[in-house]
Motif scaffolding. Structure first.
Motif, PDB file in Angstrom:
ATOM      1  N   CYS A 229       0.835  -1.211   0.000  1.00 28.78           N
ATOM      2  CA  CYS A 229       0.000   0.000   0.000  1.00 28.78           C
ATOM      3  C   CYS A 229       0.868   1.259   0.000  1.00 28.78           C
ATOM      4  N   ALA A 230       1.920   1.252   0.849  1.00 27.85           N
ATOM      5  CA  ALA A 230       2.799   2.419   0.937  1.00 27.85           C
ATOM      6  C   ALA A 230       3.521   2.651  -0.388  1.00 27.85           C
ATOM      7  N   TYR A 231       4.037   1.555  -0.999  1.00 25.57           N
ATOM      8  CA  TYR A 231       4.710   1.698  -2.293  1.00 25.57           C
ATOM      9  C   TYR A 231       3.738   2.233  -3.357  1.00 25.57           C
ATOM     10  N   ALA A 232       2.506   1.745  -3.328  1.00 26.65           N
ATOM     11  CA  ALA A 232       1.520   2.196  -4.324  1.00 26.65           C
ATOM     12  C   ALA A 232       1.256   3.685  -4.192  1.00 26.65           C
ATOM     13  N   GLN A 233       1.158   4.190  -2.949  1.00 22.59           N
ATOM     14  CA  GLN A 233       0.911   5.614  -2.737  1.00 22.59           C
ATOM     15  C   GLN A 233       2.152   6.453  -3.040  1.00 22.59           C
ATOM     16  N   LEU A 234       3.328   5.842  -2.925  1.00 17.83           N
ATOM     17  CA  LEU A 234       4.563   6.575  -3.228  1.00 17.83           C
ATOM     18  C   LEU A 234       4.945   6.469  -4.699  1.00 17.83           C
ATOM     19  N   GLY A 235       4.168   5.712  -5.488  1.00 18.00           N
ATOM     20  CA  GLY A 235       4.418   5.611  -6.921  1.00 18.00           C
ATOM     21  C   GLY A 235       5.368   4.513  -7.310  1.00 18.00           C
ATOM     22  N   ALA A 236       5.779   3.669  -6.370  1.00 16.12           N
ATOM     23  CA  ALA A 236       6.669   2.544  -6.683  1.00 16.12           C
ATOM     24  C   ALA A 236       5.792   1.357  -7.045  1.00 16.12           C
ATOM     25  N   GLU A 237       5.331   1.342  -8.305  1.00 12.32           N
ATOM     26  CA  GLU A 237       4.344   0.354  -8.728  1.00 12.32           C
ATOM     27  C   GLU A 237       4.923  -1.062  -8.742  1.00 12.32           C
ATOM     28  N   VAL A 238       6.155  -1.209  -9.236  1.00  9.03           N
ATOM     29  CA  VAL A 238       6.754  -2.552  -9.327  1.00  9.03           C
ATOM     30  C   VAL A 238       6.929  -3.154  -7.937  1.00  9.03           C
ATOM     31  N   GLN A 239       7.518  -2.361  -7.004  1.00  6.96           N
ATOM     32  CA  GLN A 239       7.708  -2.860  -5.641  1.00  6.96           C
ATOM     33  C   GLN A 239       6.367  -3.165  -4.979  1.00  6.96           C
ATOM     34  N   ALA A 240       5.346  -2.337  -5.279  1.00  5.87           N
ATOM     35  CA  ALA A 240       4.028  -2.554  -4.685  1.00  5.87           C
ATOM     36  C   ALA A 240       3.439  -3.871  -5.160  1.00  5.87           C
ATOM     37  N   ILE A 241       3.521  -4.136  -6.483  1.00  2.00           N
ATOM     38  CA  ILE A 241       2.951  -5.390  -7.006  1.00  2.00           C
ATOM     39  C   ILE A 241       3.750  -6.597  -6.500  1.00  2.00           C
ATOM     40  N   ASP A 242       5.090  -6.457  -6.395  1.00  2.45           N
ATOM     41  CA  ASP A 242       5.908  -7.574  -5.872  1.00  2.45           C
ATOM     42  C   ASP A 242       5.505  -7.928  -4.436  1.00  2.45           C
ATOM     43  N   ASP A 243       5.377  -6.898  -3.581  1.00  2.00           N
ATOM     44  CA  ASP A 243       4.985  -7.163  -2.187  1.00  2.00           C
ATOM     45  C   ASP A 243       3.574  -7.723  -2.110  1.00  2.00           C
ATOM     46  N   LEU A 244       2.681  -7.206  -2.992  1.00  2.00           N
ATOM     47  CA  LEU A 244       1.310  -7.704  -2.974  1.00  2.00           C
ATOM     48  C   LEU A 244       1.269  -9.176  -3.382  1.00  2.00           C
ATOM     49  N   GLN A 245       2.061  -9.532  -4.388  1.00  2.00           N
ATOM     50  CA  GLN A 245       2.110 -10.933  -4.814  1.00  2.00           C
ATOM     51  C   GLN A 245       2.632 -11.830  -3.697  1.00  2.00           C
ATOM     52  N   ARG A 246       3.678 -11.397  -3.031  1.00  2.00           N
ATOM     53  CA  ARG A 246       4.227 -12.182  -1.915  1.00  2.00           C
ATOM     54  C   ARG A 246       3.217 -12.287  -0.776  1.00  2.00           C
ATOM     55  N   SER A 247       2.461 -11.218  -0.532  1.00  2.00           N
ATOM     56  CA  SER A 247       1.457 -11.235   0.533  1.00  2.00           C
ATOM     57  C   SER A 247       0.357 -12.241   0.224  1.00  2.00           C
ATOM     58  N   ILE A 248      -0.100 -12.259  -1.072  1.00  2.00           N
ATOM     59  CA  ILE A 248      -1.154 -13.206  -1.448  1.00  2.00           C
ATOM     60  C   ILE A 248      -0.630 -14.635  -1.394  1.00  2.00           C
ATOM     61  N   GLU A 249       0.636 -14.848  -1.762  1.00  2.00           N
ATOM     62  CA  GLU A 249       1.222 -16.188  -1.684  1.00  2.00           C
ATOM     63  C   GLU A 249       1.328 -16.662  -0.236  1.00  2.00           C
ATOM     64  N   ALA A 250       1.600 -15.729   0.670  1.00  2.00           N
ATOM     65  CA  ALA A 250       1.695 -16.100   2.086  1.00  2.00           C
ATOM     66  C   ALA A 250       0.321 -16.348   2.683  1.00  2.00           C
ATOM     67  N   SER A 251      -0.700 -15.597   2.218  1.00  2.00           N
ATOM     68  CA  SER A 251      -2.063 -15.765   2.734  1.00  2.00           C
ATOM     69  C   SER A 251      -3.037 -15.384   1.628  1.00  2.00           C
ATOM     70  N   THR A 252      -3.785 -16.356   1.095  1.00  2.00           N
ATOM     71  CA  THR A 252      -4.702 -16.106  -0.026  1.00  2.00           C
ATOM     72  C   THR A 252      -5.848 -15.182   0.357  1.00  2.00           C
ATOM     73  N   SER A 253      -6.105 -15.043   1.668  1.00  2.00           N
ATOM     74  CA  SER A 253      -7.202 -14.159   2.090  1.00  2.00           C
ATOM     75  C   SER A 253      -6.898 -12.698   1.786  1.00  2.00           C
ATOM     76  N   MET A 254      -5.629 -12.369   1.512  1.00  2.00           N
ATOM     77  CA  MET A 254      -5.260 -10.991   1.209  1.00  2.00           C
ATOM     78  C   MET A 254      -5.827 -10.531  -0.147  1.00  2.00           C
ATOM     79  N   ARG A 255      -6.128 -11.478  -1.062  1.00  2.00           N
ATOM     80  CA  ARG A 255      -6.663 -11.110  -2.372  1.00  2.00           C
ATOM     81  C   ARG A 255      -8.010 -10.403  -2.218  1.00  2.00           C
ATOM     82  N   GLU A 256      -8.830 -10.834  -1.286  1.00  2.00           N
ATOM     83  CA  GLU A 256     -10.135 -10.202  -1.068  1.00  2.00           C
ATOM     84  C   GLU A 256      -9.977  -8.790  -0.522  1.00  2.00           C
TER      85      GLU A 256
END
Length: 279
Positions: A229-256
């Motif tokens: 979320c912080a990367y997305a608001q700071l404009g770091a789109e690649v880092q934001a998507i990478d962290d989001l992907q890792r978060s969903i892989e760690a817990s699928t409930s994060m996708r919702e």
């Protein structure tokens, strides 16, 4: 004594011979008969006296010899008994001395053995008491720590309840700081503090808080989500998507949660972001 006895026998024999011949005594011979009888009587008396004296001397000698023998026997018996008692006394004294020494040694040995056993028992019990004391101290420390942990848990639980009841992120931030004072380095409190920082639009602060959590647990799904979320608001789109992907892989409930999170609005429409949501 034998001479007188011989003369007496001759005289008696002569007298008997004269009477057997029935000789008629003269007047002079008649006058001489009392003298002869007197002589014979004197001789008999002398003989009797000598016999009595002989018997008396023999009795005295026999008695003296018997007394001497008895005296020697008594002396021998007395000496023998005395020596025998001396021997018995010496043996008894030796036995008593040896026995006394043996009793003293036995008493000393028994005392030493008893002291050794008592010392050994005392040492064993002392070791057991030391181990018991150490175990009691350990258990007391554990109980104290558990009691303290229970107090901390109750206190933290009350703080979490307070955090849910407050409305502003600033108030939540203060409560999370109190939780961190009670439990320094609490990852959950740091993550929720990062969430409060995001609500306060303090993106760099939130980013730093998430980094602290991920340094300890790099698979923490909530911290990865908040940093995305912080990367997305700071404009770091690649880092934001990478962290989001890792978060969903760690817990699928994060996708919702991504669908309802407004902080990801800068990423919407991006092919990689949309593909991540469709998976």
């Amino acid at each position: 004594m034998y001479r007188h006895l011989f003369l007496l026998l001759i005289t008696l024999f002569t007298s008997l011979s004269l009477q057997a011949e029935e000789v008629t005594y003269s007047e002079q011979e008649y006058l001489d008969r009392p003298l002869m009888e007197r002589y014979i009587l004197d001789e008999l008396k002398s003989l009797r006296t000598e016999q009595q004296d002989l018997e008396r001397r023999m009795t005295i000698q026999i008695t003296d010899r018997e007394l001497a023998v008895a005296d020697k026997s008594l002396n021998y018996s007395n000496t023998t008994v005395t020596y025998f008692f001396y021997v018995i006394a010496a043996v008894a004294s030796l036995i008593a001395l040896i026995g006394w020494q043996s009793l003293r040694e036995m008493k000393q040995n028994t005392k030493e053995m008893a002291d050794k056993q008592l010392n050994k028992i005392a040492e064993d019990y002392e070791k057991k008491f030391v181990a018991l004391e150490r175990d009691l101290k350990r258990k007391t420390r554990i109980i104290t720590e558990n009691n303290r942990e229970i107090e901390i848990i109750n206190e933290v639980h009350n703080l979490w309840l307070r955090a849910q009841s407050v409305q502003t992120p600033e108030q939540k931030m203060d409560i999370y700081d109190e939780i961190l004072k009670v439990r320094p380095g609490d990852l959950e409190a740091l993550t929720y503090k990062a969430d409060a920082a995001m609500e306060m639009r303090e993106f760099h602060w939130a980013l730093n808080l998430c980094n602290r959590v991920l340094e300890v647990d790099d698979q923490n799904a909530h911290a990865l989500f908040q940093r995305a979320c912080a990367y997305a608001q700071l404009g770091a789109e690649v880092q934001a998507i990478d962290d989001l992907q890792r978060s969903i892989e760690a817990s699928t409930s994060m996708r919702e949660l991504v669908l309802e999170e407004p902080d990801f609005d800068p990423l919407r429409g991006l092919e990689r972001f949309e593909t991540l949501l469709e998976e």
